[in-house]
Design a protein around this motif. Structure first.
Motif, PDB file in Angstrom:
ATOM      1  N   ASP A   4      16.451  58.785 -32.711  1.00 51.07           N
ATOM      2  CA  ASP A   4      17.074  60.541 -32.948  1.00 51.07           C
ATOM      3  C   ASP A   4      15.411  59.903 -34.740  1.00 51.07           C
ATOM      4  OD1 ASP A   4      17.750  57.815 -34.607  1.00 51.07           O
ATOM      5  OD2 ASP A   4      19.282  58.774 -35.573  1.00 51.07           O
ATOM      6  N   GLN A   5      14.999  58.637 -35.274  1.00 49.00           N
ATOM      7  CA  GLN A   5      14.281  58.124 -36.566  1.00 49.00           C
ATOM      8  C   GLN A   5      12.896  59.350 -35.871  1.00 49.00           C
ATOM      9  OE1 GLN A   5      14.749  54.119 -36.162  1.00 49.00           O
ATOM     10  NE2 GLN A   5      16.336  55.009 -38.154  1.00 49.00           N
ATOM     11  N   GLU A  38      12.159  61.709 -33.507  1.00 45.54           N
ATOM     12  CA  GLU A  38      12.242  63.263 -33.480  1.00 45.54           C
ATOM     13  C   GLU A  38      12.696  63.669 -34.749  1.00 45.54           C
ATOM     14  OE1 GLU A  38      12.251  65.079 -31.515  1.00 45.54           O
ATOM     15  OE2 GLU A  38      12.190  63.483 -29.806  1.00 45.54           O
ATOM     16  N   ARG A  39      12.435  63.472 -35.927  1.00 45.28           N
ATOM     17  CA  ARG A  39      13.212  63.621 -37.525  1.00 45.28           C
ATOM     18  C   ARG A  39      11.953  63.650 -38.117  1.00 45.28           C
ATOM     19  NH1 ARG A  39      16.629  61.181 -41.785  1.00 45.28           N
ATOM     20  NH2 ARG A  39      16.394  62.650 -43.499  1.00 45.28           N
ATOM     21  N   LEU A  88      10.378  64.450 -46.667  1.00 44.70           N
ATOM     22  CA  LEU A  88      11.465  63.976 -46.797  1.00 44.70           C
ATOM     23  C   LEU A  88      11.986  63.950 -47.724  1.00 44.70           C
ATOM     24  CD1 LEU A  88      10.847  60.957 -44.645  1.00 44.70           C
ATOM     25  CD2 LEU A  88      11.766  62.655 -43.529  1.00 44.70           C
ATOM     26  N   GLU A 133      14.696  66.877 -48.885  1.00 43.85           N
ATOM     27  CA  GLU A 133      15.746  66.868 -48.538  1.00 43.85           C
ATOM     28  C   GLU A 133      16.605  66.106 -50.239  1.00 43.85           C
ATOM     29  OE1 GLU A 133      16.431  65.053 -44.954  1.00 43.85           O
ATOM     30  OE2 GLU A 133      14.667  66.003 -43.875  1.00 43.85           O
ATOM     31  N   LEU A 182      14.691  57.199 -43.875  1.00 44.35           N
ATOM     32  CA  LEU A 182      15.412  57.137 -41.905  1.00 44.35           C
ATOM     33  C   LEU A 182      16.518  56.801 -41.220  1.00 44.35           C
ATOM     34  CD1 LEU A 182      12.035  57.728 -40.627  1.00 44.35           C
ATOM     35  CD2 LEU A 182      13.219  59.294 -40.745  1.00 44.35           C
TER      36      LEU A 182
END
Length: 253
Positions: free
Chosen positions: A9-10, A12-13, A82, A85, A252
Motif C-alpha cells: 500500500d505504501q 502504490e501511494r 505528500l 495532504e 507513508l
C-alpha cells in the motif's frame, strides 16, 4: 514501516511520482521499489554503503543513483507531493540538533561554498541543525539544514513562505518583529510566547501552544532513523536527502 522495506500500500501511494524504472527491450531498466527499500535500509540502519545487503542491490549502483536523485531534487518533489495532504489548521516550526560523526568533516570544496558542508562547531562538537515546518498532525512539510550554531530564526521565513495556516505555533526563539509582522499581514494567529525583554508583551493562546509537542514528537520519530540521528555524510545535501527520505517514510506510515 519496518526495516524490510515498503509495504504494497505504501509503494502504490508513491510509485506514480518515482522517476526511472521505464521498460526497455529486456524489461524494466531499474527496480524503483527495490532501490527505495535499499535507501530505507541505509536510513534505518545507519550503516555504510558497502554494508548494504546484496539482496537490495549493488551498493555502488545504489549510491550513484542516490546522489543523482539529490542533484535532481527527487526527494524534495516526493515530500512536496505528500505535503499536499497536509492539515493546515495549524502550522508548527521548530529545529533540532544532530551531532556529526568525525568522518563527516573534511569534505572537499563543493558547489555552494562553505555552506555546502553545513557543519558548525559548538561545545558539543560538530553539529548540524534541522529546521522543520509541520502541519496540525505533526507531519513534515518542509525541512532545511544549516550549521548547528545557526539561530532558529534564520530559517523561519523559508519555512513558512507560501504556507497559509489559521495559526502558527512556535517557541519564543521565533519571537522576532520581522516574522510577527509578516504573519500578521496574512491574518495568521500567532501562538508564540513573547520574550521577556519585549517592551510590549503580546498575548497568545497558551492552551493551543501546548499542541506544539506534536512537532517535538516528529523529531523523535525522525531520529529513530540512525542515518539521521547521527550525521555521517560530508555534504549537507547528502545528509538532508536521508532526512527527507525519513520524513517521507513518516508520511507513508
Amino acid at each position: 514501516m519496518d526495516c524490510d522495506g515498503l509495504r504494497d500500500d505504501q509503494w502504490e501511494r508513491i510509485r506514480g511520482f518515482v522517476p526511472g524504472g521505464t521498460k526497455g527491450k529486456r524489461g524494466p531498466r531499474t527496480n524503483n521499489r527495490l532501490f527505495l527499500d535499499a535507501l530505507l535500509w541505509m536510513a534505518r540502519s545507519g550503516g555504510r554503503w558497502r554494508d548494504l545487503p546484496e539482496r537490495l542491490g549493488d551498493y555502488r549502483a545504489v549510491k550513484r543513483r542516490y546522489y543523482r536523485w539529490i542533484e535532481m531534487g527527487v526527494l524534495d518533489e516526493m515530500l512536496a507531493v505528500l505535503a499536499r495532504e497536509a492539515d493546515l489548521e495549524w502550522l508548527m516550526i521548530d529545529s533540532t540538533i544532530v551531532r556529526a560523526h568525525q568522518h563527516a568533516a573534511g569534505a572537499r570544496r563543493a558547489k555552494g561554498g562553505p555552506d555546502a558542508q553545513g557543519l558548525g562547531r559548538s561545545r558539543g562538537g560538530l553539529s548540524t541543525k534541522i529546521h522543520a515546518a509541520g502541519d496540525a498532525l505533526g507531519l513534515p512539510l518542509r525541512l532545511i539544514g544549516t550549521a548547528g550554531q545557526r539561530n532558529d530564526i534564520t530559517a523561519a521565513h523559508d519555512l513558512v513562505d507560501g504556507l497559509h495556516a489559521d495559526a502558527l505555533l512556535a517557541d519564543k526563539g521565533y519571537d522576532a518583529g520581522h516574522l510577527i509582522e509578516k504573519l500578521e499581514k496574512t491574518g495568521t494567529e500567532i501562538v508564540i510566547p513573547p520574550k521577556r525583554d519585549r517592551k510590549m508583551q503580546r498575548a497568545y493562546d497558551a492552551a493551543l501552544y501546548k499542541e506544539r509537542n506534536r512537532i517535538e514528537r516528529f523529531f523523535n520519530k525522525l531520529k529513530q532513523f540512525r542515518r539521521v540521528a547521527t550525521r555521517y555524510d560530508k555534504l549537507l545535501a547528502n545528509f538532508m536527502g536521508f532526512v527527507k527520505l525519513a520524513a517521507i517514510a513518516i508520511w507513508l506510515k
